[in-house]
Design a protein around this motif. Structure first.
Motif, PDB file in Angstrom:
ATOM      1  N   LEU A  15       3.086  -0.100 -11.271  1.00 55.14           N
ATOM      2  CA  LEU A  15       2.279  -0.419 -10.095  1.00 55.14           C
ATOM      3  C   LEU A  15       2.345  -1.899  -9.747  1.00 55.14           C
ATOM      4  N   GLY A  16       2.225  -2.747 -10.784  1.00 55.93           N
ATOM      5  CA  GLY A  16       2.321  -4.188 -10.552  1.00 55.93           C
ATOM      6  C   GLY A  16       3.674  -4.511  -9.944  1.00 55.93           C
ATOM      7  N   GLY A  17       4.701  -3.834 -10.445  1.00 58.48           N
ATOM      8  CA  GLY A  17       6.056  -4.036  -9.936  1.00 58.48           C
ATOM      9  C   GLY A  17       6.160  -3.650  -8.478  1.00 58.48           C
ATOM     10  N   ALA A  18       5.547  -2.500  -8.123  1.00 57.14           N
ATOM     11  CA  ALA A  18       5.614  -2.038  -6.741  1.00 57.14           C
ATOM     12  C   ALA A  18       4.996  -3.071  -5.804  1.00 57.14           C
ATOM     13  N   VAL A  19       3.860  -3.621  -6.249  1.00 58.74           N
ATOM     14  CA  VAL A  19       3.172  -4.595  -5.403  1.00 58.74           C
ATOM     15  C   VAL A  19       4.001  -5.869  -5.274  1.00 58.74           C
ATOM     16  N   THR A  20       4.515  -6.350  -6.412  1.00 58.59           N
ATOM     17  CA  THR A  20       5.346  -7.548  -6.361  1.00 58.59           C
ATOM     18  C   THR A  20       6.567  -7.325  -5.477  1.00 58.59           C
ATOM     19  N   GLY A  21       7.234  -6.186  -5.702  1.00 57.87           N
ATOM     20  CA  GLY A  21       8.425  -5.868  -4.916  1.00 57.87           C
ATOM     21  C   GLY A  21       8.103  -5.821  -3.435  1.00 57.87           C
ATOM     22  N   ALA A  22       6.942  -5.245  -3.088  1.00 57.23           N
ATOM     23  CA  ALA A  22       6.553  -5.133  -1.688  1.00 57.23           C
ATOM     24  C   ALA A  22       6.399  -6.509  -1.060  1.00 57.23           C
ATOM     25  N   PHE A  23       5.776  -7.423  -1.810  1.00 53.05           N
ATOM     26  CA  PHE A  23       5.601  -8.767  -1.260  1.00 53.05           C
ATOM     27  C   PHE A  23       6.942  -9.494  -1.152  1.00 53.05           C
ATOM     28  N   VAL A  24       7.815  -9.265  -2.132  1.00 46.41           N
ATOM     29  CA  VAL A  24       9.146  -9.885  -2.057  1.00 46.41           C
ATOM     30  C   VAL A  24       9.871  -9.412  -0.799  1.00 46.41           C
ATOM     31  N   ILE A  29       0.841  -1.204   0.000  1.00 50.60           N
ATOM     32  CA  ILE A  29       0.000   0.000   0.000  1.00 50.60           C
ATOM     33  C   ILE A  29       0.876   1.254   0.000  1.00 50.60           C
ATOM     34  N   VAL A  30       1.970   1.202   0.765  1.00 47.55           N
ATOM     35  CA  VAL A  30       2.871   2.357   0.804  1.00 47.55           C
ATOM     36  C   VAL A  30       3.619   2.500  -0.522  1.00 47.55           C
ATOM     37  N   ALA A  31       4.083   1.361  -1.054  1.00 49.19           N
ATOM     38  CA  ALA A  31       4.885   1.395  -2.286  1.00 49.19           C
ATOM     39  C   ALA A  31       4.080   1.959  -3.449  1.00 49.19           C
ATOM     40  N   ILE A  32       2.780   1.651  -3.475  1.00 50.18           N
ATOM     41  CA  ILE A  32       1.946   2.180  -4.554  1.00 50.18           C
ATOM     42  C   ILE A  32       1.928   3.703  -4.507  1.00 50.18           C
ATOM     43  N   GLY A  33       1.843   4.239  -3.272  1.00 49.12           N
ATOM     44  CA  GLY A  33       1.867   5.687  -3.115  1.00 49.12           C
ATOM     45  C   GLY A  33       3.139   6.292  -3.699  1.00 49.12           C
ATOM     46  N   TYR A  34       4.284   5.649  -3.393  1.00 47.63           N
ATOM     47  CA  TYR A  34       5.563   6.102  -3.965  1.00 47.63           C
ATOM     48  C   TYR A  34       5.499   6.061  -5.482  1.00 47.63           C
ATOM     49  N   SER A  35       4.983   4.938  -5.982  1.00 46.74           N
ATOM     50  CA  SER A  35       5.054   4.667  -7.402  1.00 46.74           C
ATOM     51  C   SER A  35       4.162   5.605  -8.210  1.00 46.74           C
ATOM     52  N   ILE A  36       2.955   5.865  -7.701  1.00 48.82           N
ATOM     53  CA  ILE A  36       2.048   6.748  -8.443  1.00 48.82           C
ATOM     54  C   ILE A  36       2.686   8.120  -8.601  1.00 48.82           C
TER      55      ILE A  36
END
Lengths: 406, 298
Positions: free
Chosen positions: B241-250, B22-29
């Motif tokens: 965005l997909g990358g941010a989510v994947t990266g966050a889970f990694v 959720i945080v990473a998406i904010g960065y990414s947008i």
């Protein structure tokens, strides 16, 4: 392309740097404690008696503030009471205190400032060893006696030098006594130990505890680690639960992580009694709600329920000055720290010099203090005191027993 | 090692990953549109948590209302920061805005310290939602489950927003070429404000989940998770965005697995291993897992 990567890299580097700096950095204004101007007016000192300048260093901002701010208040209270009673041998005390900001460099600089600029002849303060080493080295080099209010690492005087003294018992005493309490009074045979690896206080406390626990014949089922500031304990909790629970849990952490650890372990299903050292004697985790009523013990310096005059008079005076009960034992230690200096200066008679104060502190025998009876010797600048085991009930620590360290 | 233990810590890892996501998406947008690495993003999270705490403790409002009020105010702070510290620098280099965001971050942390002191404060959610229940083989509380649900809902909504709505199209256009988007009649300031609006609101929700999970709040609470979320965005390919989510889970899962599976004497140093993993990923895939191999924007 290249530029973007460079920026991202720069961002990462800066981020890490700021994160590292952020750990201990706390900007706060350095304020000198009010000197005893009011008291000076009322007493007419003899012509020969200039005020005696004493310095104080307390980390009243930053991570240490929950224990050092009360210590500062106890220290100031002692100065007030001494001056109201006419000072020491007719000379008033002029105390100047600086905020160490929970930063070793700031503590060392403030020690320098006290010695060189404020010309103090003795220093008191600091509740954690890491800051005590920093300030102590400066005081030792200048030949200024320094009495640490709450620092508990027993080898501080050996490391810093012959001008350093502790007001509190050493961590070994505290750890041995908590181990004795668990083993002898509680009848525990197996323990789980959780250690904060980021502070020498917590790593030392844990190793003394484990050492003594094994001597007693107890078993350490699992020893686990974390670093102050870690927010997720799920793996530690699962590993603990996988042991099928132990008779007791020894948690070696500072006050800041206590609430988080207690909450997470209890919610995660760990039910064994938890015990920690004086680092948990803080009002911080008392706010942990009704979980504080669940079998949590703290081995600390004194209990407010102690009926003796010296303790009750201290609590009364603290209440009169600040309108609240002492927040934790560090308030009492701050007070006792000043009382140790007072006793030594008194014994100096007309010859009040830093070197003589040092000698007189070393000679103190059986000084009745709020946190127990203090004696020093040339061999030991760490007073041997008994440890008070308390239990958390309704957000207060209630006296359970006096535990011996042997 | 038994399988239940492994699965339990895996579930914890996914939970942490969800919060980072959720945080990473904010960065990414924000990065996608402005090429701005907004270091103050994690601090918006902290501000949100403190506001929730204040509303809960002083007014005794229900949690739901506290969160809404906090989101509204924190979004206000986010937009104010954008207006005061970033918009005047819109034409400056990436390095300049980066430094500006670091300055804002330090400022916010210090203001929080002045108001609330540096001491940690317990952050306790109502027992009804924080007490763990037995769900299958796992012990989860309502707030744990909410973490997964909220992340999934946010992702779906955000996807729909970007693909199906006009403002979403405008955001994608700005992200591809801001100048061209402006020439096509896109109100760039509005798009940027919208990005900060979404980012700040999501940061507050992430903050609530994080503080609720870990029971404590302090002025630098958001900084390290913010940093890790930023790393997640980089590992995933920043801007995607997909990358941010994947990266966050990694990152989230790796963090908990390192903590759970390494010898106990090493657990205190798990972050070093997490960042080492990040370096390894970037060595193999310099643009991140899903990063496009494009040049800087013209």
């Amino acid at each position: 392309m290249k530029k973007r990567k460079a920026t991202v890299f720069l961002a990462a580097v800066l981020g890490v740097a700021v994160a590292a700096a952020g750990c201990g950095s706390n900007t706060g204004t350095t304020t000198a404690a009010p000197t005893s101007a009011a008291a000076q007016e009322t007493t007419a000192p003899a012509a020969s008696s200039e005020p005696i300048r004493i310095g104080g260093i307390f980390n009243v901002t930053g991570d240490q503030s929950s224990i050092d701010a009360p210590a500062q208040k106890g220290f100031d209270l002692a100065v007030d009471l001494i001056n109201k009673a006419g000072g020491i041998n007719g000379r008033l005390i002029e105390a100047t205190s600086y905020d160490g900001q929970t930063d070793q460099a700031v503590c060392a600089n403030n020690a320098k400032k006290l010695i060189e600029q404020d010309k103090v002849i003795a220093i008191g303060g600091l509740s954690d060893s890491d800051y005590a080493y920093a300030a102590g080295a400066v005081a030792q080099a200048a030949g200024i006696p320094i009495v640490f209010s709450g620092a508990t690492t027993p080898d501080i005087p050996d490391t810093v030098g012959n001008y350093a003294f502790l007001t509190a018992f050493g961590d070994n005493t505290c750890a041995y006594a908590t181990a004795n309490f668990l083993f002898k009074t509680q009848g525990a045979k197996t323990v789980y130990v959780l250690i904060d690896d980021s502070m020498s206080y917590t790593t030392n406390l844990a190793s003394y505890f484990i050492e003594h626990w094994k001597e007693l014949g107890g078993e350490v089922v699992l020893e686990d680690h974390f670093k102050s500031g870690d927010y997720d304990f799920s793996a530690q909790i699962q590993r603990y639960l996988a042991t099928g629970e132990t008779d007791a849990m020894f948690i070696s952490s500072g006050p800041d992580d206590a609430s988080s650890i207690i909450q997470q372990f209890r919610e995660g299903g760990a039910t064994a009694p938890m015990i920690s050292g004086d680092g948990w004697d803080s009002d911080l985790w008392g706010v942990a709600g009704d979980l504080a009523n669940q079998d949590i013990y703290v081995g600390t310096h004194y209990a407010t329920s102690d009926e003796s005059d010296v303790v009750q008079n201290f609590i009364k005076a603290y209440n009169e000055k600040y309108g609240i009960d002492p927040e934790n034992a560090f308030a009492a230690l701050g007070y006792d720290c000043m009382m140790v200096l007072k006793k030594a200066i008194e014994d100096c008679g007309g010859d009040v010099t830093s070197a003589n104060i040092r000698d007189k502190i070393e000679a103190i025998q059986g000084l009745q203090c709020v946190t127990g009876t203090i004696s020093y010797s040339a061999e030991s600048h760490v007073p041997a005191k008994s440890v008070v085991i308390t239990k958390a009930e309704d957000n207060h620590l209630v006296f359970v027993e006096n535990a011996a360290s042997n | 090692m038994n399988i239940t233990y492994f699965l339990t810590i895996l579930v914890s890892g996914l939970k942490l990953g969800s919060i980072y996501a959720i945080v990473a998406i904010g960065y990414s947008i924000v990065y996608g549109i402005l090429r701005l690495i907004n270091f103050a993003h994690g601090d918006i999270m902290t501000i949100g948590v403190y506001l929730i705490l204040v509303f809960m403790n002083t007014m005794g409002l229900p949690l739901f209302v506290c969160v809404l009020l906090s989101v509204a105010l924190s979004v206000g702070v986010g937009l104010l920061i954008e207006r005061l510290a970033y918009r005047p620098l819109r034409d400056a280099t990436e390095e300049t805005t980066l430094i500006s965001s670091l300055a804002v971050s330090a400022l916010l942390q210090n203001v929080l310290q002045i108001i609330f002191s540096a001491q940690r404060k317990p952050f306790l959610l109502p027992k009804s939602i924080s007490t763990p229940m037995q769900v299958g083989m796992f012990k989860l509380s309502v707030i744990n489950i909410a973490t997964y649900v909220v992340t999934a809902v946010f992702l779906v909504l955000l996807y729909a927003l970007l693909k199906k709505t006009k403002i979403g199209a405008a955001m994608r256009a700005c992200s591809e070429n801001m100048r061209a988007a402006r020439l096509m009649g896109v109100n760039v300031n509005r798009v940027v404000m919208f990005a900060f609006f979404i980012g700040s609101a999501m940061a507050v929700v992430a903050g609530l989940l994080l503080a609720g999970e870990y029971k404590t709040v302090y002025p630098s609470l958001g900084f390290v998770p913010g940093l890790k979320a930023f790393c997640a965005a980089v590992v995933g390919g920043i801007g995607s965005l997909g990358g941010a989510v994947t990266g966050a889970f990694v990152i989230g899962v790796a963090e908990i697995l390192f903590q759970g599976l390494m010898p106990t004497t090493m657990t205190a140093y798990r972050d070093a291993f997490v960042f080492l993993l990040m370096v390894a990923v970037l060595l193999l895939r310099p643009n991140g897992l899903f990063g496009k191999n494009e040049g800087g924007r013209s």
